[in-house]
Design a protein around this motif. Structure first.
Motif, PDB file in Angstrom:
ATOM      1  N   TYR C 341      45.997  45.779  36.756  1.00 12.77           N
ATOM      2  CA  TYR C 341      44.812  44.999  36.931  1.00 12.77           C
ATOM      3  C   TYR C 341      44.094  45.916  38.343  1.00 12.77           C
ATOM      4  O   TYR C 341      44.046  45.164  39.270  1.00 12.77           O
ATOM      5  N   ASP C 342      43.429  47.014  37.984  1.00 11.17           N
ATOM      6  CA  ASP C 342      42.586  47.416  39.114  1.00 11.17           C
ATOM      7  C   ASP C 342      41.606  46.655  39.347  1.00 11.17           C
ATOM      8  O   ASP C 342      41.046  46.437  40.507  1.00 11.17           O
ATOM      9  N   GLU C 343      40.931  45.625  38.249  1.00 11.10           N
ATOM     10  CA  GLU C 343      39.740  44.903  38.560  1.00 11.10           C
ATOM     11  C   GLU C 343      40.191  43.846  39.548  1.00 11.10           C
ATOM     12  O   GLU C 343      39.386  43.016  40.170  1.00 11.10           O
ATOM     13  N   TYR C 344      41.462  43.462  39.607  1.00 10.11           N
ATOM     14  CA  TYR C 344      41.867  42.527  40.730  1.00 10.11           C
ATOM     15  C   TYR C 344      42.431  43.027  41.913  1.00 10.11           C
ATOM     16  O   TYR C 344      43.076  42.429  42.574  1.00 10.11           O
ATOM     17  N   ARG C 348      45.923  45.643  46.284  1.00  8.48           N
ATOM     18  CA  ARG C 348      45.384  46.296  47.597  1.00  8.48           C
ATOM     19  C   ARG C 348      45.053  45.233  48.779  1.00  8.48           C
ATOM     20  O   ARG C 348      44.765  45.309  49.745  1.00  8.48           O
ATOM     21  N   PHE C 349      44.787  43.946  48.074  1.00  8.11           N
ATOM     22  CA  PHE C 349      44.653  42.873  48.870  1.00  8.11           C
ATOM     23  C   PHE C 349      45.791  41.962  48.978  1.00  8.11           C
ATOM     24  O   PHE C 349      46.240  41.534  48.152  1.00  8.11           O
ATOM     25  N   ARG C 458      37.542  33.899  32.337  1.00  7.29           N
ATOM     26  CA  ARG C 458      38.645  34.587  32.785  1.00  7.29           C
ATOM     27  C   ARG C 458      37.840  35.572  33.616  1.00  7.29           C
ATOM     28  O   ARG C 458      36.769  35.990  33.765  1.00  7.29           O
ATOM     29  N   VAL C 459      38.731  35.440  35.032  1.00  5.48           N
ATOM     30  CA  VAL C 459      37.898  36.074  36.177  1.00  5.48           C
ATOM     31  C   VAL C 459      37.815  37.747  35.788  1.00  5.48           C
ATOM     32  O   VAL C 459      38.600  38.394  35.326  1.00  5.48           O
ATOM     33  N   SER C 460      36.561  38.250  36.000  1.00 10.86           N
ATOM     34  CA  SER C 460      36.213  39.467  35.668  1.00 10.86           C
ATOM     35  C   SER C 460      36.604  40.577  36.668  1.00 10.86           C
ATOM     36  O   SER C 460      37.179  41.725  36.402  1.00 10.86           O
ATOM     37  N   ARG C 461      36.547  40.121  37.943  1.00  8.66           N
ATOM     38  CA  ARG C 461      36.959  40.903  38.851  1.00  8.66           C
ATOM     39  C   ARG C 461      37.061  40.233  40.385  1.00  8.66           C
ATOM     40  O   ARG C 461      36.517  39.223  40.421  1.00  8.66           O
ATOM     41  N   TYR C 463      36.848  41.003  44.549  1.00  8.05           N
ATOM     42  CA  TYR C 463      36.807  41.992  45.494  1.00  8.05           C
ATOM     43  C   TYR C 463      36.321  41.294  46.778  1.00  8.05           C
ATOM     44  O   TYR C 463      36.454  40.132  47.066  1.00  8.05           O
ATOM     45  N   LYS C 464      36.080  42.121  47.727  1.00  9.75           N
ATOM     46  CA  LYS C 464      35.884  41.744  49.290  1.00  9.75           C
ATOM     47  C   LYS C 464      34.940  41.761  49.767  1.00  9.75           C
ATOM     48  O   LYS C 464      33.989  42.532  49.492  1.00  9.75           O
ATOM     49  N   ILE C 470      36.270  37.363  46.827  1.00 14.46           N
ATOM     50  CA  ILE C 470      35.129  36.889  46.008  1.00 14.46           C
ATOM     51  C   ILE C 470      35.726  37.148  44.524  1.00 14.46           C
ATOM     52  O   ILE C 470      36.086  38.250  44.076  1.00 14.46           O
ATOM     53  N   GLN C 472      34.898  36.982  40.664  1.00 12.89           N
ATOM     54  CA  GLN C 472      33.599  36.823  40.156  1.00 12.89           C
ATOM     55  C   GLN C 472      34.049  36.530  38.358  1.00 12.89           C
ATOM     56  O   GLN C 472      35.048  37.440  38.049  1.00 12.89           O
ATOM     57  N   GLY C 473      33.412  35.770  37.837  1.00 18.70           N
ATOM     58  CA  GLY C 473      33.570  35.303  36.479  1.00 18.70           C
ATOM     59  C   GLY C 473      32.506  34.484  36.072  1.00 18.70           C
ATOM     60  O   GLY C 473      31.456  34.264  36.528  1.00 18.70           O
TER      61      GLY C 473
END
Lengths: 320, 181, 660
Positions: C341-344, C348-349, C458-461, C463-464, C470, C472-473
């Motif tokens: 899940y790159d989009e999540y 990294r977080f 479903r959460v799309s992505r 990000y910080k 954040i 975003q969905g």
């Protein structure tokens, strides 16, 4: 000598003035020979393919077929994400599907086999040998004083089955190139989100917030400068910045429909953020002066932030 | 062809199977234009599932899609919504129910191309603003760009522009031929 | 004369509505060797069977053909019936005129014709049948349970309580599995450790149970009733017989390794026990990180151990043991969302964690002593987003299945956050809410009343921005895009088969489905058995499950194992292959093709004179291993191998009958 057939794209002749100068400067310094495709034509982005599928494929194919005929051994490179997307897609479709190739060749009236690759500047600058050349060509670096948000744009990455991109949400190729020049890439959230450049004419009202969010996130994540890899993104993010900031503020205040769900963005600081192309950043680090690069053509002034980052450097005054 | 058959043919051409979609909303959740769209990508798939070609063709969604492909990339079922949207735009154009501003822009753009071979931004934006009755759009940036020599009056004309115009005509004819088939 | 009896079943209207059964019986009467033919409404019923037995007695029938449903359905029923009649139960053929005729044809004429053909073939075959006799083998009265999670523990306890010896094999240094990592269990909010650790202690104290930790199955030979299992005991470097678990070594060890048990939220030493209540309560050395074992430095644990338990020279050992029944309880793993899940943020977080990490955070014996905090800065989160179906229901990421437990544990997480953090806001992004279980829907109801906001999309992505995450969905019920700024995001990730489960099952002859879950013998009617006799399934190795279902299935598997172990010996099918040594050329083609390892080449002394001795290879059959699949009979070039009950001559007669 590293050689590519080069598709400059229409913006190179107009709005992307400083980027085009920087491209010439940088590729000259790092030993990459870009041979302009003879009598190239506009790829049709972003209107031709909306009107007609055949036209959307034929226009890029004309330029690609010329490159293939003149330099069958060279890959084609372009510096614009929109052009890249159209060229790459045409190349991909012709290669994958015999029917498409037949149609394209019929319309062109000349053969086109899509034998070579279509690349963007990031592909070229990420080559190991090119990176080594970049490091050699550097005259001064930003020494960790310039924080940059690398904006790749959607079309340099997607659709992935066409571009073959692996890092879809958080690519790092440009970050690494910027790091070579001593800039510090920030971790931010809009690297591959669309800036809406395609609709800034026909649906301006709707498309403006896209760029606004990108600029907002870059600032929130601590960037001094936004770096681009496409003159369309570049123009869109820069030229209309004041307008976005105003619109974004209206939007932030206006968005109270679902107070429990929505993040109400804090009103943006109202400060602009300079936008540079990755080649401009490299050109500066390779010693090009502001006048030579025509930095004055930027809508958002860039001199101050670059000068601050280079303060202790001998050639700083060029930018002041 | 009935509307239902037309819809099915658009889906087939786009290689999209409406029943693949289970309406999770990951596409619309990430769509950069979702705020401005009436249906969004998930809504377009829903319309396809209930067989409402009319709603798809009449939607703002198909004209506001920027083609960034974020939706396909994140879709758990790999539903290629932009491909369906592209087919829907062609069908809308065939029926003459396009969106006015998009039509104006695309026609100005292609005409510009036919004459010069390359896009001339000043002429493009000027003509568009005139025909779309948006005289003030982006005008604020004009003095700067003129002063710095970024744009000018003189267009770049490519050598083979006659040949290019003929080729463009062949491409448009090809589409009409396909339609007849 | 063969004195064959043919019995045609109506199967109520299943058969009779399409096939003209009277016509079939009449046609059968005309076939060579048939002395009697009849039809009846339900042949498998008590009066139906009696009718057959009476006919056998009255007409002196020697061989029987029954035209009815698939032999999978009732062949055994009719074999049992024949035992009462004096006719050998293998002088029976079933003509399948239901699944192969009436259920697949609509034209009565064609169907009847085909039914007659099938009966004619069966009659031809039955004439060549030979009487066969089942033999029996002794059963080793000991069970092996593979996997020491709650499923394995439950199965082992049930089998042991029934009076049988059980060995439980676990690859980790402690039993307990995933359940001991959890904080509370839905929907009752029982403390997971409080209800599972007593069971672990029962296990270790049970006189019938032998516990093997840090062990793996290396190889398996044998079959139902007698599996010879090669067990690999991994080196523990601590003499478990002397060690009292005083903990001196664990305190002094200078190495710090991220604790897998605490999902990397805390450190553990290189000599460690998995968790404080581990069973056995004795430490082992992690050889990948021990300074002594990797760099030949340190040696502190040896110095501080009062009993001299440390043995750096310990090595992995392998040994064989025999078991009559096997329960596979290999459990599940959580999918590695960071790789998918790159989009999540792909990991990294720091403040995007998975559900199991949240369980450790909220657990009183976890790294934060039960305080829910953000891993990045230790602050208490005020807004928490729970994302369901991360990995689950996502064919693109290779996991099309629903993980079944996530809807409920997400509700539990929401409840716990709202309970522990005053003023907290919880958003649960979902596609569907699935609560099929006793008191589950009521729990979900309560969670919403507690204040959790459910957002359908479903959460799309993720990000910080501005130091917050954040999410975003789309709120698909509103049809609007939403962005929620969260302090902590919990991804409720998919269950997937435990690493190595497919390979371990394969050693026992059990298979896995396309997704890697172990395959039950029948999805509805034989859910705890596998295609391999004597190998049973318990818990999530068979598919995603919650704890109640896991425990129920474990007891089911235990009952099956107990049933097997209660017998002293078991019958084996006589329908296995036999080799005609005179014809066998010893080429070995059959040996390679046999999936059960039942065939081998042996030396046969063909002739022995004073001066010479002629030897050659011939194929030998291990009657215990042969499952009667017949693959070898096809591979045999000389036709030396024949499958009893399906000999070549029988098959050829059948085919001939079709064309005459």
């Amino acid at each position: 000598m590293i050689r590519y057939a080069y598709f400059p794209g229409c913006a190179s002749e107009s709005t992307a003035l400083s980027t085009t100068l920087a491209n010439e400067f940088v590729f000259g310094r790092i030993g990459v020979d870009l041979i302009e495709i003879k009598d190239w034509n506009c790829c049709g982005a972003t209107s031709a393919h909306v009107l007609s599928e055949a036209l959307g494929l034929a226009l890029p194919a004309r330029a690609l077929a010329r490159a293939e005929a003149d330099w069958p051994e060279l890959d084609v490179v372009t510096g614009c994400a929109s052009c890249y997307a159209r060229l790459k897609l045409t190349n991909h479709r012709v290669r994958q599907d015999g029917g498409t190739r037949y149609m394209v060749e019929k319309i062109l009236g000349r053969p086109y086999a899509a034998k070579r690759e279509v690349l963007n500047f990031l592909d070229v600058l990420s080559r190991d040998d090119v990176k080594a050349n970049i490091e050699e060509a550097l005259m001064r670096t930003f020494r960790g004083k310039l924080r940059v948000a690398c904006y790749y744009g959607c079309l340099n990455i997607r659709p992935c089955e066409v571009t073959g991109a692996k890092d879809r949400e958080n690519p790092v190729a440009m970050d690494e190139i910027a790091r070579l020049a001593g800039a510090v890439p920030v971790d931010w959230g809009y690297k591959t989100e669309c800036c809406g450049a395609a609709h800034q004419n026909d649906a301006a009202l709707e498309a403006r917030p896209l760029a606004g969010r990108i600029l907002h996130n870059a600032k929130e994540c601590g960037a001094d400068v936004l770096l681009t890899a496409c003159p369309m993104c570049q123009m869109n993010l820069e030229m209309r910045q004041a307008e976005y900031i105003r619109k974004n503020r209206d939007k932030a205040v206006g968005r109270q429909t679902f107070p429990l769900l929505d993040v109400v963005l804090p009103p943006p600081a109202g400060k602009t953020i300079p936008v540079l192309s990755i080649t401009e950043l490299l050109a500066i680090a390779m010693g090009a002066g502001g006048e030579r690069l025509r930095m004055d053509a930027h809508h958002v002034p860039v001199g101050r932030v670059i000068a601050d980052a280079l303060r202790d450097d001998a050639e700083t005054e060029v930018f002041l | 062809m009935t509307d239902h058959e037309t819809l099915q043919s658009l889906l087939d051409k786009a290689d999209v199977r409406q029943y693949d979609c289970y309406q999770c909303g990951k596409c619309s959740g990430g769509c950069p234009m979702a705020d401005a769209m009436d249906f969004g990508p998930r809504g377009i798939m829903r319309c396809a599932q209930v067989g409402s070609l009319g709603r798809i063709l009449g939607s703002s969604t198909i004209w506001l899609c920027t083609g960034c492909y974020a939706c396909v990339d994140r879709c758990p079922h790999d539903v290629n919504v932009p491909a369906l949207i592209e087919e829907a735009r062609y069908e809308a154009a065939r029926r003459g129910i396009g969106r006015h501003d998009s039509d104006v822009l695309n026609k100005v753009f292609v005409t510009n191309l036919k004459i010069f071979g390359r896009s001339h931004e000043m002429i493009l934006a000027g003509l568009y603003n005139l025909l779309a009755l948006k005289p003030a759009q982006d005008v604020a940036a004009l003095p700067h760009m003129l002063a710095k020599g970024m744009i000018g009056i003189k267009p770049n004309v490519i050598e083979g522009n006659d040949e290019l115009a003929e080729m463009m005509q062949r491409a448009c004819d090809w589409d009409k031929l396909e339609e007849k088939k | 004369m063969s004195r064959i009896g043919v019995f045609v079943c109506h199967c109520g209207t299943n058969l009779a509505s399409v096939v003209d059964v009277e016509k079939v019986a009449a046609a059968a009467r005309e076939l060579p060797g048939v002395s009697y033919a009849a039809e009846y409404k339900y042949m498998c019923s008590e009066p139906g069977q009696q009718m057959i037995l009476d006919a056998i007695a009255e007409h002196g029938l020697k061989r029987i053909v029954i035209a009815s449903c698939s032999p999978r359905m009732h062949e055994t029923t009719f074999r049992k019936m024949l035992k009462k009649s004096g006719v050998n139960e293998y002088l029976l053929e079933i003509a399948n005129i239901r699944e192969q005729v009436s259920w697949v044809h609509t034209d009565s004429g064609v169907a009847t014709e085909k039914a007659v053909d099938l009966v004619r073939m069966a009659v031809a075959k039955v004439a060549k049948d030979e009487p066969l006799k089942a033999s029996s083998i002794p059963i080793t009265k000991r069970a092996l349970v593979v996997g020491g999670g709650i499923a394995g523990i439950q199965a082992a306890l049930d089998i042991a309580d029934a009076g049988h010896e059980v060995w439980l094999l676990e690859r980790e240094p402690s039993i307990g599995g995933r359940m001991v990592m959890l904080d509370k269990t839905f929907p009752t909010l029982d403390c997971s450790a409080c209800i599972s650790t007593p069971k672990m202690v029962d296990m270790s104290a049970h006189p019938n149970i032998k516990l093997l930790t840090s062990c793996e199955v290396a190889a398996v030979r044998g079959y139902i009733g007698n599996f010879t299992v090669t067990i690999r005991q991994k080196a523990k470097y601590v003499n478990q017989d002397i060690c009292t678990g005083c903990g001196n070594c664990e305190e002094k060890c200078p190495v710090k390794v991220k604790s897998d048990f605490n999902k990397g939220l805390s450190d553990r030493p290189a000599i460690y026990r998995l968790f404080p209540q581990a069973v056995p309560a004795k430490p082992v050395i992690d050889r990948a990180h021990c300074l002594k074992l990797t760099k030949d430095r340190c040696g502190l644990c040896e110095k501080v151990c009062p009993l001299g338990c440390i043995d750096y020279a310990d090595e992995d050992r392998e040994y064989d043991e025999t078991f009559g029944a096997v329960v596979l309880a290999t459990g599940y793993g959580l999918c590695d969302w960071t790789a998918m899940y790159d989009e999540y943020g792909a990991g990294r977080f720091a403040d995007v964690i998975d559900g199991l990490a949240f369980e450790r955070l909220v657990n009183a014996s976890g790294p934060t002593e039960g305080h829910i905090v953000r891993p990045s800065d230790g602050a208490e989160p005020k807004t928490v987003v729970l994302v369901k179906c991360v990995g689950s229901r996502d064919p693109k990421k290779g996991k099309p299945w629903c993980s079944r437990a996530c809807c409920m544990y997400a509700a539990k997480h929401a409840h716990q956050i709202l309970e522990k953090i005053p003023g907290a806001r919880v958003f649960v992004f979902y596609i569907d809410v699935r609560t099929p279980g006793k008191n589950y829907e009521e729990f979900y109801d309560q969670t919403r009343k507690d204040g959790a906001v459910y957002v359908r999309g479903r959460v799309s992505r993720i990000y910080k921005e501005g130091g917050r995450l954040i999410c975003q969905g789309e709120d698909s019920l509103l049809g609007k895009q939403v962005r929620v700024a969260a302090d902590l995001v919990v991804l409720e990730t998919a269950m997937e088969p435990a690493a190595g489960a497919r390979e371990t099952a394969a050693l026992f002859g059990a298979s896995a489905d396309a997704n890697g879950w172990l395959q039950e013998a029948h999805p509805k009617l034989r859910p705890v058995e596998t295609q391999a006799g004597g190998v049973f399934l318990a818990g999530t190795c068979q598919g995603p499950k919650d704890i109640p279902d896991t425990v129920a299935q474990a007891s089911g598997a235990a009952a099956k194992a107990i049933g097997l172990l209660n017998k002293d010996e078991m019958e084996t099918s006589p329908m296995i292959v036999a080799v005609d040594e005179a014809k066998c050329s010893g080429c070995g083609a059959c040996v390679d093709i046999c999936p059960f390892g039942a065939l081998s080449l042996e030396i046969l002394t063909a002739r022995e004179g004073r001066w010479e001795r002629a030897e050659r290879f011939v194929c030998k059959v291990n009657a215990g291993l042969c499952q009667g699949c017949g693959a070898c009979t096809v591979a045999c070039r000389t036709g030396a191998i024949d499958l009893r009950g399906f000999r070549n001559v029988q098959i050829l007669e059948e085919i001939d009958a079709l064309w005459t």
